[in-house]
Design an enzyme around this catalytic site. Structure first.
Site, PDB file in Angstrom:
ATOM      1  N   LYS A  70       0.769  -1.144  -0.129  1.00 43.09           N
ATOM      2  CA  LYS A  70       0.037   0.093  -0.132  1.00 43.09           C
ATOM      3  C   LYS A  70       0.967   1.225  -0.017  1.00 43.09           C
ATOM      4  O   LYS A  70       0.401   2.260  -0.494  1.00 43.09           O
ATOM      5  CB  LYS A  70      -0.792   0.066   1.064  1.00 43.09           C
ATOM      6  CG  LYS A  70      -2.156  -1.047   1.212  1.00 43.09           C
ATOM      7  CD  LYS A  70      -3.188  -0.923   2.391  1.00 43.09           C
ATOM      8  CE  LYS A  70      -4.151  -2.018   2.197  1.00 43.09           C
ATOM      9  NZ  LYS A  70      -5.158  -1.961   3.282  1.00 43.09           N
ATOM     10  N   ASP A 107     -10.120   2.869   1.704  1.00 41.70           N
ATOM     11  CA  ASP A 107      -9.863   2.134   2.842  1.00 41.70           C
ATOM     12  C   ASP A 107     -10.747   2.986   3.947  1.00 41.70           C
ATOM     13  O   ASP A 107     -11.231   2.477   4.709  1.00 41.70           O
ATOM     14  CB  ASP A 107      -8.617   1.699   3.296  1.00 41.70           C
ATOM     15  CG  ASP A 107      -8.083   0.360   2.922  1.00 41.70           C
ATOM     16  OD1 ASP A 107      -8.706  -0.490   2.537  1.00 41.70           O
ATOM     17  OD2 ASP A 107      -6.928   0.109   2.812  1.00 41.70           O
ATOM     18  N   LEU A 215      -9.820  -5.128  11.900  1.00 39.03           N
ATOM     19  CA  LEU A 215      -9.872  -4.950  10.385  1.00 39.03           C
ATOM     20  C   LEU A 215      -9.435  -6.458   9.771  1.00 39.03           C
ATOM     21  O   LEU A 215      -9.616  -6.532   8.629  1.00 39.03           O
ATOM     22  CB  LEU A 215      -8.740  -3.783   9.942  1.00 39.03           C
ATOM     23  CG  LEU A 215      -9.238  -2.337   9.813  1.00 39.03           C
ATOM     24  CD1 LEU A 215      -9.754  -1.818  10.991  1.00 39.03           C
ATOM     25  CD2 LEU A 215      -8.085  -1.473   9.466  1.00 39.03           C
ATOM     26  N   TYR A 217     -10.026 -10.028   8.716  1.00 35.47           N
ATOM     27  CA  TYR A 217     -11.166 -10.739   8.306  1.00 35.47           C
ATOM     28  C   TYR A 217     -11.021 -12.142   7.988  1.00 35.47           C
ATOM     29  O   TYR A 217     -11.918 -12.975   7.624  1.00 35.47           O
ATOM     30  CB  TYR A 217     -12.043 -10.041   7.304  1.00 35.47           C
ATOM     31  CG  TYR A 217     -11.116 -10.189   5.879  1.00 35.47           C
ATOM     32  CD1 TYR A 217     -10.908 -11.250   4.927  1.00 35.47           C
ATOM     33  CD2 TYR A 217     -10.420  -8.728   5.700  1.00 35.47           C
ATOM     34  CE1 TYR A 217     -10.199 -11.224   3.999  1.00 35.47           C
ATOM     35  CE2 TYR A 217      -9.639  -8.828   4.423  1.00 35.47           C
ATOM     36  CZ  TYR A 217      -9.717  -9.999   3.426  1.00 35.47           C
ATOM     37  OH  TYR A 217      -8.791  -9.749   2.304  1.00 35.47           O
ATOM     38  N   GLY A 238     -13.708  -7.355  10.470  1.00 43.75           N
ATOM     39  CA  GLY A 238     -13.156  -6.836   9.112  1.00 43.75           C
ATOM     40  C   GLY A 238     -14.234  -6.858   7.997  1.00 43.75           C
ATOM     41  O   GLY A 238     -13.729  -6.421   7.000  1.00 43.75           O
TER      42      GLY A 238
END
Length: 272
Positions: A70, A107, A215, A217, A238
């Site tokens: 990211k 996000d 967050l 999942y 998440g």
């Protein structure tokens, strides 16, 4: 690799845990859109070549970006919205008709979606982790007027830099520090994710009305959320953020609004 069918994908290292293909394919099917969405394993060393190859593929609509790319992805695409300065991380890349690539971040909006009805102005949040996801969380919390943020991070220098960049009141503690009393606890780190180390944190300092938001999942019910439920604390998993940010990306990739009225069915599919 080229194809005549429009497609997008999600990239990361690791990537096998990603549920993004299931989400996007669910929406593509419901809307009868002839397109595809794929999972693509890309290591840090492969990232630049991957982007360059996709740039020349007119069928490629873009990609979602997950750990650990990211931040690095920002050096490979254009940034007309000033995401680098505002958030410091990108999670969505969109190919334009001329082959240029634009980076953005869904996000932050995805993170806020499930907790937007609560007034967070002046309240205290604890954020675990200081990576790309934490940057989006910090940006979102600043927009809703959070009063104070405490980071629990391995790199105190990085977390301090984030607070200074965002001009938010806060402090930084080591990962193993005792939690301060806070209104909101967010795990924005990969700790607790399948294949990663467990997140060890004592929730006793949190008040009874605190919210715990993980967050992660995969798994859906993390150790952190189990511990929070034992204390009868409110929790958010998440999937809420995943679906929220995916909906924004879907519109950018495929030019259509996802059928959000089918969210309950989609969530059942994701946890099956």
């Amino acid at each position: 690799m080229t194809t005549t069918i429009p497609y997008a994908d999600v990239i990361g290292d690791p990537i096998a845990q990603s549920k993004s293909p299931l989400i996007h394919k669910f929406w593509l099917d419901r809307l009868a859109i002839e397109a595809d969405y794929r999972r693509h394993h890309v290591t840090p060393d492969e990232l630049a070549d991957y982007i360059e190859q996709r740039r020349s593929d007119p069928a490629w609509r873009g990609c979602n970006v997950t750990l650990p790319h990211k931040i690095a992805i920002m050096d490979l695409v254009s940034d007309p919205g000033g995401v680098r300065e505002k958030i410091g991380a990108m999670n969505t890349i969109v190919r334009q008709a001329d082959g240029s690539l634009i980076g953005t971040n869904t996000d932050a909006a995805g993170f806020m979606a499930p907790i937007a009805d609560t007034d967070w102005s002046g309240k205290h949040a604890v954020v675990i982790g200081a990576g790309g996801a934490a940057r989006a969380v910090l940006f979102a919390l600043k927009q809703v007027g959070i009063g104070e943020i405490t980071f629990l991070a391995r790199s105190g220098l990085k977390a301090t830099g984030l607070l200074m960049q965002a001009s938010v009141k806060g402090s930084v503690l080591p990962m193993d520090a005792r939690l301060p009393e806070a209104d909101l606890l967010i795990n924005a780190s990969p700790l607790g994710m399948t294949g990663k180390a467990a997140l060890e944190v004592d929730l006793d300092p949190l008040p009874a009305d605190a919210l715990v938001y993980d967050l992660v999942y995969a798994p859906l019910e993390t150790g952190l959320l189990r511990a929070a439920k034992k204390r009868d604390l409110a929790v958010v998993d998440g999937l809420d953020m995943l679906i929220g940010q995916a909906a924004l990306a879907f519109e950018l990739f495929f030019g259509a609004t996802p059928p959000m009225e089918d969210d309950a069915e989609l969530r059942k599919l994701l946890i099956a």
